[in-house]
Motif scaffolding. Structure first.
Motif, PDB file in Angstrom:
ATOM      1  N   GLY A 137       0.808  -1.213   0.000  1.00 28.41           N
ATOM      2  CA  GLY A 137       0.000   0.000   0.000  1.00 28.41           C
ATOM      3  C   GLY A 137       0.839   1.260   0.000  1.00 28.41           C
ATOM      4  N   GLY A 138       2.021   1.210  -0.601  1.00 30.69           N
ATOM      5  CA  GLY A 138       2.907   2.356  -0.645  1.00 30.69           C
ATOM      6  C   GLY A 138       3.795   2.513   0.571  1.00 30.69           C
ATOM      7  N   ASP A 139       3.564   1.719   1.625  1.00 32.59           N
ATOM      8  CA  ASP A 139       4.371   1.800   2.844  1.00 32.59           C
ATOM      9  C   ASP A 139       5.494   0.785   2.812  1.00 32.59           C
ATOM     10  OD1 ASP A 139       2.685   3.752   3.911  1.00 32.59           O
ATOM     11  OD2 ASP A 139       1.383   2.250   4.852  1.00 32.59           O
ATOM     12  N   MET A 140       6.695   1.209   3.194  1.00 31.95           N
ATOM     13  CA  MET A 140       7.830   0.306   3.289  1.00 31.95           C
ATOM     14  C   MET A 140       7.754  -0.372   4.653  1.00 31.95           C
ATOM     15  SD  MET A 140      10.862  -1.006   3.663  1.00 31.95           S
ATOM     16  CE  MET A 140      11.383  -0.078   5.067  1.00 31.95           C
ATOM     17  N   LEU A 141       7.619  -1.706   4.663  1.00 34.02           N
ATOM     18  CA  LEU A 141       7.377  -2.437   5.906  1.00 34.02           C
ATOM     19  C   LEU A 141       8.593  -3.175   6.438  1.00 34.02           C
ATOM     20  CD1 LEU A 141       3.922  -3.984   4.969  1.00 34.02           C
ATOM     21  CD2 LEU A 141       4.404  -1.822   6.127  1.00 34.02           C
ATOM     22  N   GLY A 142       9.542  -3.481   5.589  1.00 34.14           N
ATOM     23  CA  GLY A 142      10.696  -4.272   6.006  1.00 34.14           C
ATOM     24  C   GLY A 142      11.392  -4.823   4.784  1.00 34.14           C
ATOM     25  N   SER A 143      11.935  -6.037   4.915  1.00 35.94           N
ATOM     26  CA  SER A 143      12.631  -6.642   3.790  1.00 35.94           C
ATOM     27  C   SER A 143      12.566  -8.154   3.858  1.00 35.94           C
ATOM     28  CB  SER A 143      14.103  -6.199   3.774  1.00 35.94           C
ATOM     29  OG  SER A 143      14.812  -6.772   4.856  1.00 35.94           O
ATOM     30  N   VAL A 144      12.861  -8.764   2.735  1.00 36.46           N
ATOM     31  CA  VAL A 144      13.074 -10.202   2.655  1.00 36.46           C
ATOM     32  C   VAL A 144      14.495 -10.362   2.119  1.00 36.46           C
ATOM     33  CG1 VAL A 144      12.006 -10.399   0.370  1.00 36.46           C
ATOM     34  CG2 VAL A 144      12.173 -12.413   1.813  1.00 36.46           C
ATOM     35  N   LEU A 145      15.256 -11.293   2.705  1.00 34.68           N
ATOM     36  CA  LEU A 145      16.653 -11.394   2.317  1.00 34.68           C
ATOM     37  C   LEU A 145      17.164 -12.815   2.356  1.00 34.68           C
ATOM     38  CD1 LEU A 145      18.727 -11.734   5.024  1.00 34.68           C
ATOM     39  CD2 LEU A 145      17.761  -9.495   5.471  1.00 34.68           C
ATOM     40  N   LEU A 146      18.248 -13.010   1.640  1.00 35.99           N
ATOM     41  CA  LEU A 146      19.033 -14.238   1.672  1.00 35.99           C
ATOM     42  C   LEU A 146      20.412 -13.873   2.174  1.00 35.99           C
ATOM     43  CD1 LEU A 146      18.096 -15.742  -1.806  1.00 35.99           C
ATOM     44  CD2 LEU A 146      17.244 -16.494   0.419  1.00 35.99           C
ATOM     45  N   ALA A 147      21.025 -14.759   2.963  1.00 35.53           N
ATOM     46  CA  ALA A 147      22.343 -14.460   3.504  1.00 35.53           C
ATOM     47  C   ALA A 147      23.167 -15.735   3.641  1.00 35.53           C
ATOM     48  CB  ALA A 147      22.204 -13.797   4.877  1.00 35.53           C
ATOM     49  N   THR A 148      24.479 -15.562   3.569  1.00 37.46           N
ATOM     50  CA  THR A 148      25.402 -16.659   3.811  1.00 37.46           C
ATOM     51  C   THR A 148      26.710 -16.118   4.356  1.00 37.46           C
ATOM     52  OG1 THR A 148      26.492 -18.602   2.864  1.00 37.46           O
ATOM     53  CG2 THR A 148      26.330 -16.668   1.443  1.00 37.46           C
ATOM     54  N   ASP A 149      27.379 -16.933   5.154  1.00 37.58           N
ATOM     55  CA  ASP A 149      28.735 -16.599   5.595  1.00 37.58           C
ATOM     56  C   ASP A 149      29.744 -17.543   4.944  1.00 37.58           C
ATOM     57  OD1 ASP A 149      28.113 -18.919   6.964  1.00 37.58           O
ATOM     58  OD2 ASP A 149      28.609 -18.133   8.953  1.00 37.58           O
ATOM     59  N   LEU A 174      -0.337  -8.322   2.705  1.00 32.67           N
ATOM     60  CA  LEU A 174      -0.668  -7.337   3.748  1.00 32.67           C
ATOM     61  C   LEU A 174      -1.576  -6.225   3.276  1.00 32.67           C
ATOM     62  CD1 LEU A 174       2.845  -7.200   5.376  1.00 32.67           C
ATOM     63  CD2 LEU A 174       0.770  -8.136   6.400  1.00 32.67           C
ATOM     64  N   GLU A 175      -1.980  -6.248   1.993  1.00 28.95           N
ATOM     65  CA  GLU A 175      -2.873  -5.198   1.487  1.00 28.95           C
ATOM     66  C   GLU A 175      -4.311  -5.487   1.874  1.00 28.95           C
ATOM     67  OE1 GLU A 175      -2.191  -4.623  -2.704  1.00 28.95           O
ATOM     68  OE2 GLU A 175      -0.358  -3.525  -2.311  1.00 28.95           O
TER      69      GLU A 175
END
Length: 175
Positions: A137-149, A174-175
């Motif tokens: 809905g135009g609001d930035m809510l967070g993120s989805v990510l991939l990570a590795t060490d 979430l809309e």
């Protein structure tokens, strides 16, 4: 609860001012939504993170991303890792995000850092990450990510494209 020693009066419209020092420590910015709870004789204010509404669904989504791609996966709000899966789950879950990462997602930037990025605040080692903001809905809510060490594993534009799809899908939920 921790006492602050600060006392404020409620004005004629029922408003109180949250002192600047407390807003700074809790990273509450102008326009941030605040959730109000009652607990016997107390009123509790808490930053509201709409992305938490995804609940177990986001957790399962992280597990699916990890299973399909082999990287640790996470869903964050604007400050904290809320859901995580994979080999980095213990390190990521409930960890605070670095200021550099917070600024990137608040400005709605995708991130591909195959050589390492300071994702978490504090002394955490840089991780190889791919991350996309979740917008609803135009609001930035967070993120989805991939990570590795793991230095043998590389994140690429392919993983970033998959995350863009995941972020769009989670935002639509979430809309």
């Amino acid at each position: 609860m921790k006492a602050t020693g600060i006392v404020r009066r409620i004005d004629e419209l029922g408003r109180i001012v949250i002192p600047k020092e407390i807003r700074r420590v809790l990273k509450i910015r102008e326009g941030d939504p605040i959730e109000i709870f009652t607990d016997s004789d107390a009123v509790v204010l808490k930053k509201y993170a709409r992305i938490r509404e995804l609940g177990d669904y986001a957790d399962v989504y992280c597990q699916a991303l990890t299973g399909a791609l082999g990287f640790s996966a996470a869903v964050t709000d604007t400050e904290t890792v809320l859901f995580a899966s994979g080999t980095l789950k213990k390190q990521l879950l409930r960890a605070s995000l670095s200021e550099a990462f917070i600024e990137r997602i608040r400005s709605r930037q995708t991130t591909l850092a195959p050589e390492g990025f300071a994702l978490l605040s504090g002394d955490a080692a840089p991780l190889r990450i791919a991350a996309v903001p979740v917008i609803s809905g135009g609001d930035m809510l967070g993120s989805v990510l991939l990570a590795t060490d793991d230095t043998r594993l590389r994140l690429s534009e392919t993983e970033l494209s998959i995350l863009k799809t995941a972020a769009l899908y989670l935002g639509k939920q979430l809309e």
